[in-house]
Design a protein around this motif. Structure first.
Motif, PDB file in Angstrom:
ATOM      1  N   VAL A 124       0.823  -1.211   0.000  1.00 41.83           N
ATOM      2  CA  VAL A 124       0.000   0.000   0.000  1.00 41.83           C
ATOM      3  C   VAL A 124       0.857   1.260   0.000  1.00 41.83           C
ATOM      4  O   VAL A 124       0.693   2.140  -0.860  1.00 41.83           O
ATOM      5  CB  VAL A 124      -0.954   0.019   1.219  1.00 41.83           C
ATOM      6  CG1 VAL A 124      -1.612   1.393   1.377  1.00 41.83           C
ATOM      7  CG2 VAL A 124      -2.029  -1.050   1.080  1.00 41.83           C
ATOM      8  N   VAL A 125       1.760   1.364   0.954  1.00 40.07           N
ATOM      9  CA  VAL A 125       2.523   2.610   1.140  1.00 40.07           C
ATOM     10  C   VAL A 125       3.289   3.010  -0.127  1.00 40.07           C
ATOM     11  O   VAL A 125       3.288   4.191  -0.497  1.00 40.07           O
ATOM     12  CB  VAL A 125       3.455   2.503   2.358  1.00 40.07           C
ATOM     13  CG1 VAL A 125       4.329   3.756   2.496  1.00 40.07           C
ATOM     14  CG2 VAL A 125       2.635   2.295   3.635  1.00 40.07           C
ATOM     15  N   PRO A 126       3.924   2.073  -0.858  1.00 38.71           N
ATOM     16  CA  PRO A 126       4.630   2.493  -2.070  1.00 38.71           C
ATOM     17  C   PRO A 126       3.732   3.085  -3.144  1.00 38.71           C
ATOM     18  O   PRO A 126       4.204   3.847  -3.986  1.00 38.71           O
ATOM     19  CB  PRO A 126       5.267   1.179  -2.569  1.00 38.71           C
ATOM     20  CG  PRO A 126       5.362   0.312  -1.376  1.00 38.71           C
ATOM     21  CD  PRO A 126       4.138   0.638  -0.568  1.00 38.71           C
ATOM     22  N   PHE A 127       2.441   2.746  -3.122  1.00 45.35           N
ATOM     23  CA  PHE A 127       1.539   3.209  -4.167  1.00 45.35           C
ATOM     24  C   PHE A 127       0.650   4.352  -3.705  1.00 45.35           C
ATOM     25  O   PHE A 127       0.098   5.078  -4.535  1.00 45.35           O
ATOM     26  CB  PHE A 127       0.708   2.033  -4.686  1.00 45.35           C
ATOM     27  CG  PHE A 127       1.571   0.958  -5.278  1.00 45.35           C
ATOM     28  CD1 PHE A 127       2.140   1.120  -6.528  1.00 45.35           C
ATOM     29  CD2 PHE A 127       1.850  -0.196  -4.568  1.00 45.35           C
ATOM     30  CE1 PHE A 127       2.961   0.149  -7.072  1.00 45.35           C
ATOM     31  CE2 PHE A 127       2.670  -1.180  -5.100  1.00 45.35           C
ATOM     32  CZ  PHE A 127       3.232  -1.006  -6.352  1.00 45.35           C
ATOM     33  N   GLU A 128       0.494   4.527  -2.409  1.00 46.97           N
ATOM     34  CA  GLU A 128      -0.217   5.683  -1.893  1.00 46.97           C
ATOM     35  C   GLU A 128       0.681   6.925  -1.920  1.00 46.97           C
ATOM     36  O   GLU A 128       0.222   8.023  -2.150  1.00 46.97           O
ATOM     37  CB  GLU A 128      -0.689   5.420  -0.468  1.00 46.97           C
ATOM     38  CG  GLU A 128      -1.826   4.417  -0.347  1.00 46.97           C
ATOM     39  CD  GLU A 128      -3.173   5.031  -0.670  1.00 46.97           C
ATOM     40  OE1 GLU A 128      -3.465   6.130  -0.180  1.00 46.97           O
ATOM     41  OE2 GLU A 128      -3.935   4.415  -1.430  1.00 46.97           O
ATOM     42  N   MET A 129       1.981   6.720  -1.650  1.00 45.44           N
ATOM     43  CA  MET A 129       2.935   7.838  -1.678  1.00 45.44           C
ATOM     44  C   MET A 129       4.164   7.463  -2.492  1.00 45.44           C
ATOM     45  O   MET A 129       4.357   7.926  -3.584  1.00 45.44           O
ATOM     46  CB  MET A 129       3.325   8.237  -0.249  1.00 45.44           C
ATOM     47  CG  MET A 129       2.195   8.912   0.516  1.00 45.44           C
ATOM     48  SD  MET A 129       2.641   9.394   2.199  1.00 45.44           S
ATOM     49  CE  MET A 129       3.829  10.693   1.877  1.00 45.44           C
ATOM     50  N   GLY A 130       5.020   6.585  -1.958  1.00 47.02           N
ATOM     51  CA  GLY A 130       6.191   6.141  -2.700  1.00 47.02           C
ATOM     52  C   GLY A 130       7.481   6.711  -2.153  1.00 47.02           C
ATOM     53  O   GLY A 130       7.498   7.637  -1.332  1.00 47.02           O
ATOM     54  N   SER A 175       9.707   8.624  -3.213  1.00 49.88           N
ATOM     55  CA  SER A 175      10.117  10.009  -3.473  1.00 49.88           C
ATOM     56  C   SER A 175       9.849  10.903  -2.271  1.00 49.88           C
ATOM     57  O   SER A 175      10.387  12.010  -2.188  1.00 49.88           O
ATOM     58  CB  SER A 175       9.394  10.557  -4.708  1.00 49.88           C
ATOM     59  OG  SER A 175       7.988  10.576  -4.507  1.00 49.88           O
ATOM     60  N   PHE A 176       9.035  10.429  -1.332  1.00 54.49           N
ATOM     61  CA  PHE A 176       8.738  11.182  -0.121  1.00 54.49           C
ATOM     62  C   PHE A 176       9.758  10.857   0.962  1.00 54.49           C
ATOM     63  O   PHE A 176      10.356   9.773   0.970  1.00 54.49           O
ATOM     64  CB  PHE A 176       7.331  10.856   0.383  1.00 54.49           C
ATOM     65  CG  PHE A 176       6.243  11.501  -0.426  1.00 54.49           C
ATOM     66  CD1 PHE A 176       5.734  12.735  -0.078  1.00 54.49           C
ATOM     67  CD2 PHE A 176       5.733  10.871  -1.554  1.00 54.49           C
ATOM     68  CE1 PHE A 176       4.745  13.344  -0.824  1.00 54.49           C
ATOM     69  CE2 PHE A 176       4.739  11.458  -2.311  1.00 54.49           C
ATOM     70  CZ  PHE A 176       4.242  12.708  -1.947  1.00 54.49           C
ATOM     71  N   PRO A 177       9.968  11.767   1.914  1.00 48.97           N
ATOM     72  CA  PRO A 177      10.908  11.500   3.016  1.00 48.97           C
ATOM     73  C   PRO A 177      10.372  10.423   3.954  1.00 48.97           C
ATOM     74  O   PRO A 177       9.162  10.183   4.021  1.00 48.97           O
ATOM     75  CB  PRO A 177      11.015  12.856   3.722  1.00 48.97           C
ATOM     76  CG  PRO A 177       9.768  13.587   3.358  1.00 48.97           C
ATOM     77  CD  PRO A 177       9.411  13.131   1.974  1.00 48.97           C
ATOM     78  N   SER A 225       2.538  18.923   1.261  1.00 45.80           N
ATOM     79  CA  SER A 225       2.845  19.974   2.215  1.00 45.80           C
ATOM     80  C   SER A 225       3.896  19.508   3.203  1.00 45.80           C
ATOM     81  O   SER A 225       4.804  20.248   3.577  1.00 45.80           O
ATOM     82  CB  SER A 225       1.569  20.395   2.961  1.00 45.80           C
ATOM     83  OG  SER A 225       1.851  21.302   3.987  1.00 45.80           O
ATOM     84  N   PHE A 226       3.774  18.241   3.637  1.00 47.00           N
ATOM     85  CA  PHE A 226       4.761  17.677   4.570  1.00 47.00           C
ATOM     86  C   PHE A 226       6.128  17.652   3.921  1.00 47.00           C
ATOM     87  O   PHE A 226       7.124  17.968   4.533  1.00 47.00           O
ATOM     88  CB  PHE A 226       4.364  16.265   4.976  1.00 47.00           C
ATOM     89  CG  PHE A 226       5.301  15.660   5.989  1.00 47.00           C
ATOM     90  CD1 PHE A 226       5.080  15.835   7.345  1.00 47.00           C
ATOM     91  CD2 PHE A 226       6.403  14.927   5.595  1.00 47.00           C
ATOM     92  CE1 PHE A 226       5.930  15.297   8.278  1.00 47.00           C
ATOM     93  CE2 PHE A 226       7.268  14.388   6.510  1.00 47.00           C
ATOM     94  CZ  PHE A 226       7.030  14.567   7.855  1.00 47.00           C
ATOM     95  N   ARG A 227       6.174  17.279   2.645  1.00 46.49           N
ATOM     96  CA  ARG A 227       7.442  17.214   1.948  1.00 46.49           C
ATOM     97  C   ARG A 227       8.102  18.592   1.960  1.00 46.49           C
ATOM     98  O   ARG A 227       9.296  18.743   2.192  1.00 46.49           O
ATOM     99  CB  ARG A 227       7.238  16.746   0.507  1.00 46.49           C
ATOM    100  CG  ARG A 227       8.558  16.501  -0.235  1.00 46.49           C
ATOM    101  CD  ARG A 227       8.346  16.575  -1.731  1.00 46.49           C
ATOM    102  NE  ARG A 227       7.427  15.546  -2.168  1.00 46.49           N
ATOM    103  CZ  ARG A 227       7.722  14.716  -3.156  1.00 46.49           C
ATOM    104  NH1 ARG A 227       8.884  14.746  -3.755  1.00 46.49           N
ATOM    105  NH2 ARG A 227       6.828  13.836  -3.534  1.00 46.49           N
ATOM    106  N   LEU A 269      12.455   2.362   0.980  1.00 46.17           N
ATOM    107  CA  LEU A 269      12.142   3.367   1.996  1.00 46.17           C
ATOM    108  C   LEU A 269      10.723   3.168   2.529  1.00 46.17           C
ATOM    109  O   LEU A 269      10.479   3.307   3.734  1.00 46.17           O
ATOM    110  CB  LEU A 269      12.301   4.773   1.411  1.00 46.17           C
ATOM    111  CG  LEU A 269      12.529   5.906   2.430  1.00 46.17           C
ATOM    112  CD1 LEU A 269      13.816   5.672   3.207  1.00 46.17           C
ATOM    113  CD2 LEU A 269      12.586   7.248   1.710  1.00 46.17           C
ATOM    114  N   SER A 270       9.804   2.818   1.661  1.00 46.24           N
ATOM    115  CA  SER A 270       8.435   2.540   2.092  1.00 46.24           C
ATOM    116  C   SER A 270       8.389   1.317   3.007  1.00 46.24           C
ATOM    117  O   SER A 270       7.688   1.308   4.019  1.00 46.24           O
ATOM    118  CB  SER A 270       7.525   2.314   0.878  1.00 46.24           C
ATOM    119  OG  SER A 270       7.408   3.486   0.095  1.00 46.24           O
TER     120      SER A 270
END
Length: 267
Positions: free
Chosen positions: A123-129, A131-133, A261-263, A178-179
């Protein structure tokens, strides 16, 4: 906020709607599987095709054709193989868990029963991935876990879909380290609030499945390490995750501000 403990389902049932399966399903076994009746075993690398014939599912594998009735289940067994799950033609992800198939509106309906922590790895790799911190990914993992736990144990045929109607899930891949780190470092942590439908103060229990007799002494696959429920669902986030951190835009539980925004706040 009060600390929340919950009776937690260790598995979640995911309807693989995104695959758009029709009357034919092609898949490959990784590790070892058996049919739920224990009559047929499948070794690593086995290819199979399941088709609808009349009102039955028919299994084709290794030159053998078997009528399975109107539903069937492939049970994952303990094995020494590094990859343990199924891959489905046309998709890169590894679907880790037990796979049940039935016929719904004239097409094959695949439902994956998967441990919540393994589910989050898809899930996490496809909800964000990646590229996020990392801290944003941790926030996403916590929010996605909370959502999954709230949905698990429903009375329907499945708990969630693999689409953005719930959370985007595409199986486990090998290119999102990272995810995966974010999921593992937040294991057992969910957001403040009832993770499931029933509160049980001061206790956290796991509803795991018993070892399946279908696996002929090897035992149904049980996820290694501490199972979900051994870690309390804590209020807010873990110390490593900023309170109110953003989450992916697909997940239906948001937190204050967006992931983008978090990024911006962390770069």
């Amino acid at each position: 906020a009060n600390q929340v403990s919950a009776e937690i389902q260790s598995t979640i049932r995911v309807y693989l709607r995104r695959l758009r399966v029709t009357d034919t399903l092609n898949l490959t076994i990784h590790g070892e599987y058996m049919t739920s009746d224990g009559k047929t075993a499948f070794s690593d690398g086995t290819n199979m095709t399941i088709v609808i014939r009349g009102n039955q599912l028919v299994l084709h594998s290794g030159g053998i054709v078997t009528a399975m009735g109107d539903k069937m289940e492939l049970i994952r067994c303990q094995s020494e193989h590094e990859r343990q799950g199924v891959t489905i033609a046309g998709n890169d992800g590894l679907y880790e868990g037990d796979l049940s198939l039935d016929i719904d509106s004239g097409v094959i309906r695949p439902i994956l029963s998967i441990h919540v922590e393994d589910y989050l790895l898809g899930v996490v790799p496809f909800e964000m991935g990646d590229s996020f911190p990392l801290e944003a990914l941790k926030a996403q993992a916590i929010t996605a876990r909370t959502y999954a736990l709230r949905k698990s144990g429903s009375s329907g045929a499945y708990d969630v879909e693999d689409t953005t109607n719930d959370q985007a899930y595409r199986g486990r891949t090998t290119y999102s380290p990272l995810s995966e780190q974010a999921v593992k470092e937040t294991k057992g942590i969910c957001r403040n609030g009832n993770a499931n439908r029933k509160n049980h103060p001061n206790t956290a229990q796991t509803k795991g499945t018993d070892a399946g007799t279908a696996c002929r002494g090897r035992g149904r696959y049980r996820r290694g390490g501490v199972q979900m429920g051994d870690g309390q669902c804590l209020p807010g986030y873990s110390a490593a995750v900023p309170s109110g951190a953003g989450v992916g835009h697909h997940t239906r539980h948001t937190a204050g501000f967006s992931a983008s925004s978090f990024r911006g706040r962390t770069e």
